[in-house]
Design an enzyme around this catalytic site. Structure first.
Site, PDB file in Angstrom:
ATOM      1  N   TYR A  54       0.842  -1.207   0.000  1.00  0.00           N
ATOM      2  CA  TYR A  54       0.000   0.000   0.000  1.00  0.00           C
ATOM      3  C   TYR A  54       0.873   1.252   0.000  1.00  0.00           C
ATOM      4  CZ  TYR A  54      -2.902   3.767   1.856  1.00  0.00           C
ATOM      5  OH  TYR A  54      -3.527   4.970   2.050  1.00  0.00           O
TER       6      TYR A  54
HETATM    7  N1  LIG Z   1      -8.463   7.227   5.945  1.00  0.00           N
HETATM    8  C1  LIG Z   1      -7.180   7.422   6.185  1.00  0.00           C
HETATM    9  O1  LIG Z   1      -6.734   7.418   7.343  1.00  0.00           O
HETATM   10  C2  LIG Z   1      -6.224   7.678   5.048  1.00  0.00           C
HETATM   11  C3  LIG Z   1      -4.887   7.936   5.370  1.00  0.00           C
HETATM   12  C4  LIG Z   1      -3.973   8.147   4.345  1.00  0.00           C
HETATM   13  C5  LIG Z   1      -4.403   8.152   3.036  1.00  0.00           C
HETATM   14  N2  LIG Z   1      -5.706   7.892   2.747  1.00  0.00           N
HETATM   15  C6  LIG Z   1      -6.116   7.892   1.335  1.00  0.00           C
HETATM   16  O2  LIG Z   1      -7.255   8.719   1.192  1.00  0.00           O
HETATM   17  C7  LIG Z   1      -8.108   8.197   0.189  1.00  0.00           C
HETATM   18  C8  LIG Z   1      -9.520   8.000   0.732  1.00  0.00           C
HETATM   19  O3  LIG Z   1      -9.464   7.108   1.830  1.00  0.00           O
HETATM   20  P1  LIG Z   1     -10.765   6.699   2.657  1.00  0.00           P
HETATM   21  O4  LIG Z   1     -10.326   6.381   4.031  1.00  0.00           O
HETATM   22  O5  LIG Z   1     -11.838   7.697   2.414  1.00  0.00           O
HETATM   23  O6  LIG Z   1     -11.109   5.302   1.951  1.00  0.00           O
HETATM   24  P2  LIG Z   1     -12.497   4.740   1.340  1.00  0.00           P
HETATM   25  O7  LIG Z   1     -12.212   3.294   1.060  1.00  0.00           O
HETATM   26  O8  LIG Z   1     -13.638   5.061   2.242  1.00  0.00           O
HETATM   27  O9  LIG Z   1     -12.642   5.540  -0.019  1.00  0.00           O
HETATM   28  C9  LIG Z   1     -12.027   5.121  -1.221  1.00  0.00           C
HETATM   29  C10 LIG Z   1     -13.109   5.000  -2.282  1.00  0.00           C
HETATM   30  O10 LIG Z   1     -12.469   4.591  -3.494  1.00  0.00           O
HETATM   31  C11 LIG Z   1     -13.370   3.715  -4.164  1.00  0.00           C
HETATM   32  N3  LIG Z   1     -12.615   2.857  -5.080  1.00  0.00           N
HETATM   33  C12 LIG Z   1     -11.813   1.802  -4.751  1.00  0.00           C
HETATM   34  N4  LIG Z   1     -11.344   1.224  -5.866  1.00  0.00           N
HETATM   35  C13 LIG Z   1     -11.855   1.918  -6.920  1.00  0.00           C
HETATM   36  C14 LIG Z   1     -11.731   1.793  -8.317  1.00  0.00           C
HETATM   37  N5  LIG Z   1     -10.984   0.823  -8.878  1.00  0.00           N
HETATM   38  N6  LIG Z   1     -12.397   2.670  -9.106  1.00  0.00           N
HETATM   39  C15 LIG Z   1     -13.156   3.647  -8.554  1.00  0.00           C
HETATM   40  N7  LIG Z   1     -13.331   3.810  -7.223  1.00  0.00           N
HETATM   41  C16 LIG Z   1     -12.676   2.953  -6.414  1.00  0.00           C
HETATM   42  C17 LIG Z   1     -14.029   2.922  -3.063  1.00  0.00           C
HETATM   43  O11 LIG Z   1     -15.277   2.365  -3.484  1.00  0.00           O
HETATM   44  C18 LIG Z   1     -14.184   3.967  -1.967  1.00  0.00           C
HETATM   45  O12 LIG Z   1     -15.474   4.556  -1.975  1.00  0.00           O
HETATM   46  C19 LIG Z   1      -7.460   6.901  -0.288  1.00  0.00           C
HETATM   47  O13 LIG Z   1      -6.696   7.178  -1.438  1.00  0.00           O
HETATM   48  C20 LIG Z   1      -6.551   6.522   0.851  1.00  0.00           C
HETATM   49  O14 LIG Z   1      -5.448   5.757   0.411  1.00  0.00           O
HETATM   50  C21 LIG Z   1      -6.625   7.660   3.725  1.00  0.00           C
END
Ligand SMILES: NC(=O)c1ccc[n+]([C@@H]2O[C@H](COP(=O)([O-])OP(=O)(O)OC[C@H]3O[C@@H](n4cnc5c(N)ncnc54)[C@H](O)[C@@H]3O)[C@@H](O)[C@H]2O)c1
Length: 311
Positions: free
Chosen positions: A152
């Site tokens: 990741y």
């Molecule tokens: N939540 C955290 O603590 C955190 C920390 C660091 C980075 N991030 C990054 O922030 C972003 C959002 O994270 P989140 O916690 O809201 O996660 P989340 O899983 O709730 O949101 C990600 C969304 O992407 C969609 N998705 C996944 N694969 C896909 C694809 N192939 N095509 C289209 N849509 C797709 C999912 O359906 C989901 O709704 C991500 O990129 C994650 O890596 C999150």
């Protein structure tokens, strides 16, 4: 800002961002595949709230990041693209690294390639995990990030590099934001705060990895959203910023805060440290403060209260 495309906008952070932007009068278009990493019903609920808030200023495109036509339709005419769609989470990436690379790296490349206007601003949701096992704290953007310790993390580092290349080739203003463990209402159900709060409430044991001394920098989702909105205002260049809570909390302290907020004792199920987990994350947010006006407004104590009220 008129039209903003949010990939992954049905998810946790993306739906909060969409809500803020709709509230400020923008038109929002979401591209999301409703991936089953966690219950898509939760994402549909987020979308229903956005549709109710935005009316005809909200558009949902169900589609996959790895489908060029879907990406093209999503970015068409957008003033800004905020790219949050990804497979998230360190531990699951150890089980299925190829799929993580496919969605997070190939998907990011496909999306970048579809943006035709050099005026479209691009914001990428990166992660504190790019710092790997960094022990120098707090983590600054100038620290080494070439040793990610999970698939990741490697995929997020790759995304930052892809963004640079595309910025160089096409000239779009591009900002990579390294989010530090984000929490708040609608948080992904597998994340520690959410999972622990549910288990404490239900009287189930919580998995407690290691000796509880590992420390995390937790960031309330509304602060992240403010940082993303500020980054969307950048009109030129390529930049990377940390967005964090700028404080650290041990796993043991986190459990205590949840116990206090829920007024219930946790049952602890001790387990060994997990491969891919880092001992500490801690954001230096001074660069984001100076250049984006980023401020931490919700300390963990207040955010945990709000989260538990939502639970
Ligand atoms: N939540 C955290 O603590 C955190 C920390 C660091 C980075 N991030 C990054 O922030 C972003 C959002 O994270 P989140 O916690 O809201 O996660 P989340 O899983 O709730 O949101 C990600 C969304 O992407 C969609 N998705 C996944 N694969 C896909 C694809 N192939 N095509 C289209 N849509 C797709 C999912 O359906 C989901 O709704 C991500 O990129 C994650 O890596 C999150």
């Amino acid at each position: 800002m008129t039209l903003v495309t949010i990939t992954g906008g049905a998810g946790f952070i993306g739906s909060h961002l969409a809500q803020r932007l709709l509230g400020e009068g923008s038109t929002v278009r979401v591209l999301d595949s409703l991936d089953p990493f966690y219950d898509p019903a939760l994402k549909r609920r987020n979308l229903a709230e956005l549709a109710a808030a935005g009316g005809d200023r909200f558009e949902f495109l169900e589609g996959d990041l790895r489908d060029a036509a879907a990406c093209r339709a999503a970015v068409d005419g957008a003033d800004a693209v905020v790219h949050l769609a990804a497979l998230a989470g360190v531990r699951p990436s150890l089980r299925d690294p190829v799929r993580y690379m496919d969605v997070n790296v190939t998907g990011t490349q496909l999306l970048l390639q579809q943006i035709e206007s050099p005026q479209t601003r691009f914001v990428f949701g990166s992660s504190s995990s790019v710092y790997g096992g960094n022990t120098k704290v707090p983590f600054a953007e100038s620290d080494r990030v070439d040793r990610p310790i999970s698939p990741y993390a490697a995929s997020k580092k790759a995304g930052e590099v892809q963004c640079y290349t595309w910025h160089h080739l096409r000239g779009n203003a591009t900002t990579c934001l390294r989010f530090f463990t984000v929490y708040g209402p609608r948080q992904r159900p597998e994340m520690a705060i959410h999972q622990f709060a549910r288990r404490i409430t239900d009287g189930q044991a919580i998995p407690f990895f290691g000796d509880g001394s590992s420390r995390r920098d937790y960031t309330y989702v509304e602060d992240i959203v403010s940082g993303v909105v500020a980054a969307m205002g950048r009109t030129q260049g390529y930049a990377i910023y940390n967005l964090g809570g700028a404080a650290t909390t041990s796993l043991g302290e986190l459990v205590q805060q949840l116990e206090n907020a829920l007024d219930k004792k946790a049952i602890i199920d001790r387990q060994p440290d997990q491969p891919g987990d880092v001992p500490i994350t801690y954001a230096d947010v001074s660069l984001a403060g100076r250049e984006l006006g980023y401020r931490v407004t919700t300390p963990l104590h207040d955010g945990v209260q709000k989260f538990c009220a939502w639970i």
